[in-house]
Enzyme design. Structure first.
Site, mmCIF file in Angstrom:
data_model
loop_
_atom_site.group_PDB
_atom_site.id
_atom_site.type_symbol
_atom_site.label_atom_id
_atom_site.label_comp_id
_atom_site.label_asym_id
_atom_site.label_seq_id
_atom_site.Cartn_x
_atom_site.Cartn_y
_atom_site.Cartn_z
ATOM 1 N N HIS A 258 0.813 -1.222 0.000
ATOM 2 C CA HIS A 258 0.000 0.000 0.000
ATOM 3 C C HIS A 258 0.846 1.272 0.000
ATOM 4 C CE1 HIS A 258 -3.603 -2.310 0.547
ATOM 5 N NE2 HIS A 258 -3.276 -2.733 1.760
ATOM 6 N N ASP B 120 -2.769 -10.836 -2.070
ATOM 7 C CA ASP B 120 -3.311 -10.261 -0.841
ATOM 8 C C ASP B 120 -4.774 -9.884 -1.069
ATOM 9 O OD1 ASP B 120 -2.008 -8.713 1.826
ATOM 10 O OD2 ASP B 120 -3.864 -7.824 1.077
ATOM 11 N N HIS C 223 -6.340 -7.350 -0.134
ATOM 12 C CA HIS C 223 -6.498 -5.916 -0.387
ATOM 13 C C HIS C 223 -5.712 -5.527 -1.644
ATOM 14 C CE1 HIS C 223 -6.869 -6.385 4.079
ATOM 15 N NE2 HIS C 223 -7.993 -5.745 3.810
ATOM 16 N N ASP D 157 -4.535 -12.722 3.857
ATOM 17 C CA ASP D 157 -5.753 -12.252 4.502
ATOM 18 C C ASP D 157 -7.008 -12.627 3.727
ATOM 19 O OD1 ASP D 157 -4.607 -10.527 2.667
ATOM 20 O OD2 ASP D 157 -4.584 -8.804 4.013
#
Length: 405
Positions: free
Chosen positions: A194, A231, A233, A317
């Site tokens: 991120h 991931d 996200h 995740d």
């Protein structure tokens, strides 16, 4: 010792990735298996902690439990990052050195140098918050440098040495030719995908994957890199930093509507190169949806790029047990995913830990173990067959892989 070394490759299978795949001979299959998976990690990553002492999902136990789970595996070669001796323990004042300075310089080629200097100063002053989710503690800058070193070391290992400029061999794993397979896993924290050019966010300080990619271009003569982000996200930082770079293709599979609410399917990049592929998946998606996305979209697109190196932002995740997402994968599914990636994209693969916050026995640590076990299996072996379809035979005598392009 936990067994994970490959057995004979005389066994072959079919149907692991449906019928759109073409036959590969047993002899070719037998040439691809790695001997060891290098895992680069350090206990010092525990020094990244909130200055207030508050409990945070991005915690040291993530790495500690994963390390404990895999360190006894016969296929694992566990080493420390190259800057290990240049990090102060306990944290507080950050120690430097030649290797340290080199890593920081590489980070500053990707990130705004003023941002990196601000992070270092903030850590020296005791830390603080970058936003409501992202913290810097007294030891955080040192841990970020340590983690970046691990990602860079992983590239060096896979590409065959720290200064092997011009010596990349090309990723040709799915057609059975080219250099021997080498895989390395940077088991570090915090995550990085991120982090933007001049701002940390989403628990991330440095964008480890992009810095590692730039290192590969600079030091190893790499021409093309395939970047895969599994991931849950969207890796908005990676996407922003590589947007428009014709040397990189970046594909992300992520939960639609989850943080950071980017990565739309129609976003192929803003600079006309179309080097981004975003595959948002509905909340509640499980292995069937992930397998379909990999087979029909992600792997063919990355495979067609014929990259010299694969970098995987390995977040876990998407596990059903994860407290920060709504997907339905289990630990074994990451083994299946890893085998599909290895078969389609081939022989030089760097993985680095991104997210994944379940500390339960069947959570993050189990998924990391499944990934490493998958990459260690001999292609075409009973172990690989069992990971893919739950039995040793899969009722066939042929192994199917994506055709070369």
């Amino acid at each position: 010792v936990l067994m994970c070394m490959p057995r004979s490759a005389a066994f072959t299978l079919r149907g692991a990735v449906r019928g759109r795949w073409t036959r590969m001979s047993t002899a070719a299959v037998a040439t691809l298996g790695p001997n060891k998976i290098r895992v680069i990690t350090s206990d010092h990553v525990a020094n990244h902690a909130p200055p207030t002492g508050m409990r945070h999902p991005e915690c040291a136990e993530r790495v500690a439990l994963s390390k404990e789970r895999v360190q006894g595996m016969a296929c694992v070669e566990m080493v420390a990052p190259s800057v290990e001796g240049e990090v102060d323990v306990p944290p507080g004042g950050v120690q430097g050195g030649a290797a340290w300075d080199e890593v920081v310089a590489k980070v500053k080629k990707v990130h705004d140098p003023d941002y990196i200097d601000t992070l270092e100063l903030l850590a020296k002053r005791g830390g603080g918050g970058l936003d409501q989710d992202t913290f810097v503690g007294p030891g955080s800058f040192g841990v970020a440098v340590l983690a970046q070193s691990a990602w860079i070391d992983a590239v060096d290992h896979v590409m065959g040495g720290a200064t092997a400029a011009g010596n990349s061999g090309g990723v040709t794993g799915s057609n059975g030719s080219g250099a021997a397979e080498k895989v390395a896993f940077a088991l570090t924290r915090p995550p990085g995908h991120h982090a933007l050019k001049a701002r940390g966010m989403g628990f991330c300080l440095f964008n480890f994957a992009v810095v590692a990619a730039e290192h590969a271009f600079e030091m190893h003569g790499v021409e093309r890199i395939a970047m895969l982000d599994w991931d849950v996200h969207h890796g908005n930082g990676v996407a922003a930093l590589v947007d428009g770079d014709p040397r990189i293709r970046y594909a992300s599979m992520h939960e639609q509507g989850n943080f950071p609410n980017t990565g739309r399917a129609d976003d192929r990049g803003s600079k006309g190169v179309d080097n981004l592929l975003h595959v948002p998946l509905a909340p509640g998606s499980g292995w069937e949806e992930y397998e379909s996305a990999l087979e029909e979209k992600v792997l063919p697109w990355l495979r067609d790029f014929n990259a010299d190196l694969v970098i995987v932002s390995a977040g876990y995740d998407a596990l059903a047990l994860d407290p920060l997402a709504n997907m339905m994968l289990d630990a074994d599914d990451f083994g299946k995913m890893s085998i599909m990636v290895r078969r389609a994209l081939g022989s030089k693969v760097v993985l680095g830990l991104e997210g994944g916050y379940s500390l339960e026995p069947d959570g993050l640590a189990a998924a990391v173990e499944s990934t490493i076990r998958a990459f260690s299996t001999q292609p075409g072996s009973p172990e690989e067959a069992e990971m893919l379809c739950g039995q040793e035979s899969c009722d066939a005598d042929e192994y199917y892989v994506r055709p070369s392009v």
